[in-house]
Design an enzyme around this catalytic site. Sequence first.
Site, PDB file in Angstrom:
ATOM      1  N   ASP A   9       0.639  -1.395   0.080  1.00 14.51           N
ATOM      2  CA  ASP A   9       0.040  -0.317   0.181  1.00 14.51           C
ATOM      3  C   ASP A   9       0.857   1.041   0.158  1.00 14.51           C
ATOM      4  OD1 ASP A   9      -1.866   2.193   0.389  1.00 14.51           O
ATOM      5  OD2 ASP A   9      -1.522   2.331   2.642  1.00 14.51           O
ATOM      6  N   ASP A  11      -0.214   4.918   0.986  1.00 17.91           N
ATOM      7  CA  ASP A  11      -1.188   6.270   1.974  1.00 17.91           C
ATOM      8  C   ASP A  11      -0.921   5.730   3.232  1.00 17.91           C
ATOM      9  OD1 ASP A  11      -0.946   8.489   0.282  1.00 17.91           O
ATOM     10  OD2 ASP A  11      -2.676   7.756  -0.790  1.00 17.91           O
ATOM     11  N   GLU A  18      -1.204  11.017   4.749  1.00 19.06           N
ATOM     12  CA  GLU A  18      -2.952  11.565   4.884  1.00 19.06           C
ATOM     13  C   GLU A  18      -2.132  12.970   5.822  1.00 19.06           C
ATOM     14  OE1 GLU A  18      -4.588  11.286   2.829  1.00 19.06           O
ATOM     15  OE2 GLU A  18      -4.880   8.128   2.526  1.00 19.06           O
ATOM     16  N   GLY A  53     -10.059  10.048  -3.173  1.00 22.00           N
ATOM     17  CA  GLY A  53      -9.803  11.359  -3.061  1.00 22.00           C
ATOM     18  C   GLY A  53     -11.351  12.001  -3.607  1.00 22.00           C
ATOM     19  N   THR A 122      -2.624   0.776  -4.756  1.00 18.36           N
ATOM     20  CA  THR A 122      -3.069   1.512  -3.974  1.00 18.36           C
ATOM     21  C   THR A 122      -4.066   2.023  -4.464  1.00 18.36           C
ATOM     22  OG1 THR A 122      -2.615   4.060  -3.158  1.00 18.36           O
ATOM     23  CG2 THR A 122      -1.701   3.510  -5.557  1.00 18.36           C
ATOM     24  N   THR A 124      -5.059   5.636  -4.004  1.00 18.47           N
ATOM     25  CA  THR A 124      -4.787   7.360  -4.868  1.00 18.47           C
ATOM     26  C   THR A 124      -4.147   6.936  -5.986  1.00 18.47           C
ATOM     27  OG1 THR A 124      -3.229   9.113  -3.597  1.00 18.47           O
ATOM     28  CG2 THR A 124      -1.646   7.256  -4.732  1.00 18.47           C
ATOM     29  N   PRO A 127      -0.564   9.587 -10.301  1.00 18.60           N
ATOM     30  CA  PRO A 127       0.795  10.955 -10.386  1.00 18.60           C
ATOM     31  C   PRO A 127       1.326  11.031  -9.074  1.00 18.60           C
ATOM     32  CG  PRO A 127      -1.353  11.722 -11.999  1.00 18.60           C
ATOM     33  CD  PRO A 127      -1.869  10.521 -11.514  1.00 18.60           C
ATOM     34  N   ASN A 128      -0.056  11.063  -7.845  1.00 16.84           N
ATOM     35  CA  ASN A 128       0.986  10.834  -6.616  1.00 16.84           C
ATOM     36  C   ASN A 128       1.597   9.300  -6.146  1.00 16.84           C
ATOM     37  OD1 ASN A 128      -1.042  12.862  -6.782  1.00 16.84           O
ATOM     38  ND2 ASN A 128      -2.597  11.795  -5.574  1.00 16.84           N
TER      39      ASN A 128
HETATM   40  C1  XBP Z   1      -5.697   6.247  -0.042  1.00 13.01           C
HETATM   41  C2  XBP Z   1      -6.668   6.802   0.179  1.00 13.01           C
HETATM   42  C3  XBP Z   1      -6.707   8.017  -0.932  1.00 13.01           C
HETATM   43  C4  XBP Z   1      -6.039   9.131  -0.393  1.00 13.01           C
HETATM   44  C5  XBP Z   1      -5.968  10.554  -0.867  1.00 13.01           C
HETATM   45  O1  XBP Z   1      -6.224   4.824   0.850  1.00 13.01           O
HETATM   46  O2  XBP Z   1      -7.828   6.592   0.497  1.00 13.01           O
HETATM   47  O3  XBP Z   1      -7.980   8.620  -1.335  1.00 13.01           O
HETATM   48  O4  XBP Z   1      -5.939   9.479   0.948  1.00 13.01           O
HETATM   49  O5  XBP Z   1      -5.272   9.722  -2.469  1.00 13.01           O
HETATM   50  P1  XBP Z   1      -4.851   3.262   0.959  1.00 13.01           P
HETATM   51  P2  XBP Z   1      -6.304  10.444  -3.632  1.00 13.01           P
HETATM   52  O6  XBP Z   1      -3.997   3.959   1.463  1.00 13.01           O
HETATM   53  O7  XBP Z   1      -5.897   2.388   1.639  1.00 13.01           O
HETATM   54  O8  XBP Z   1      -4.948   3.207  -0.228  1.00 13.01           O
HETATM   55  O9  XBP Z   1      -6.870  11.925  -3.115  1.00 13.01           O
HETATM   56  O10 XBP Z   1      -5.501  10.633  -4.927  1.00 13.01           O
HETATM   57  O11 XBP Z   1      -7.839   9.759  -3.441  1.00 13.01           O
HETATM   58 MG    MG Z   2      -2.857   2.997   3.496  1.00  7.64          MG
END
Ligand code: XBP
Ligand code: MG
Length: 240
Positions: A9, A11, A18, A53, A122, A124, A127-128
């Site tokens: 994973d 984030d 986060e 997001g 993941t 997210t 690009p992140n």
């Molecule tokens: C990550 C998320 C993402 C990030 C923000 O969860 O839920 O939505 O919070 O990124 P995980 P975006 O770690 O369980 O994969 O705004 O690009 O979605």
């Molecule tokens: Mg996570």
Amino acid sequence: MSLRALIWDVDGTVAETEHEGHRVAFNRAFEECGLAWHWDEASYRERLHIAGGVERLVADMAGRSDAPQTTSGREALARDLHRRKTRHYAELLDAGGIQARPGVLDLMREAADAGLPQAIATTTARPNVDRLFERLLGSGWRAAFPVVLAGEDVQAKKPHPEVYLKALSTLGLQADEALAFEDSTPGLAAATGAGLRTVLTPSHYFQDVARESAWMCCPDLAQGPEGPVRLDQLVRRLQA
Ligand code: XBP
Ligand code: MG
């Protein structure tokens, strides 16, 4: 069982993105659009149970009288805010304020040196991931990560197991041939839902995560049951 891949994973697991990145970037996007909205730490902790997001923004607007009244209006605003938020997040990464969590890069480098494939699973946006990994591991990082799956690559985001199931099928592996690394309640549910043994390192917002379904749990990868988490320990533990 032989260990044939690590599935990460991003984030909260690789870095506290986060806490130090996404939440701050969402708030900058609200401000840029002239919205008097602010996600403080306590409310962001609750909001993180909605993965994605755009989905998080749409859900938040459902409870606001100053948000667009139609579904299409809310979705359009969410997409606009999310584009802005992704730009602010990139700026935060470029400013260098977000570091890898302890022990993560050592284990990634050890796996790369051992020729053990690694995947990213993941929620997210892609690009992140590219930006963060380039900063943490340098421009050649993809060589050690043959499979990278992000929010754009699935129909259902975590806690649905789709991203992990897709990672396994792309790697050509069964669940018992890989280990997942997660930090959160939805992430742990997604990984274990795909049948993966999961190393859980609870992140800032998920200190209260229920750990029972994790295969191993430690505060971070520098503080495993036998000190820093290393491949040989993981393999020994799998074979025990
Ligand atoms: C990550 C998320 C993402 C990030 C923000 O969860 O839920 O939505 O919070 O990124 P995980 P975006 O770690 O369980 O994969 O705004 O690009 O979605
Ligand atoms: Mg996570």
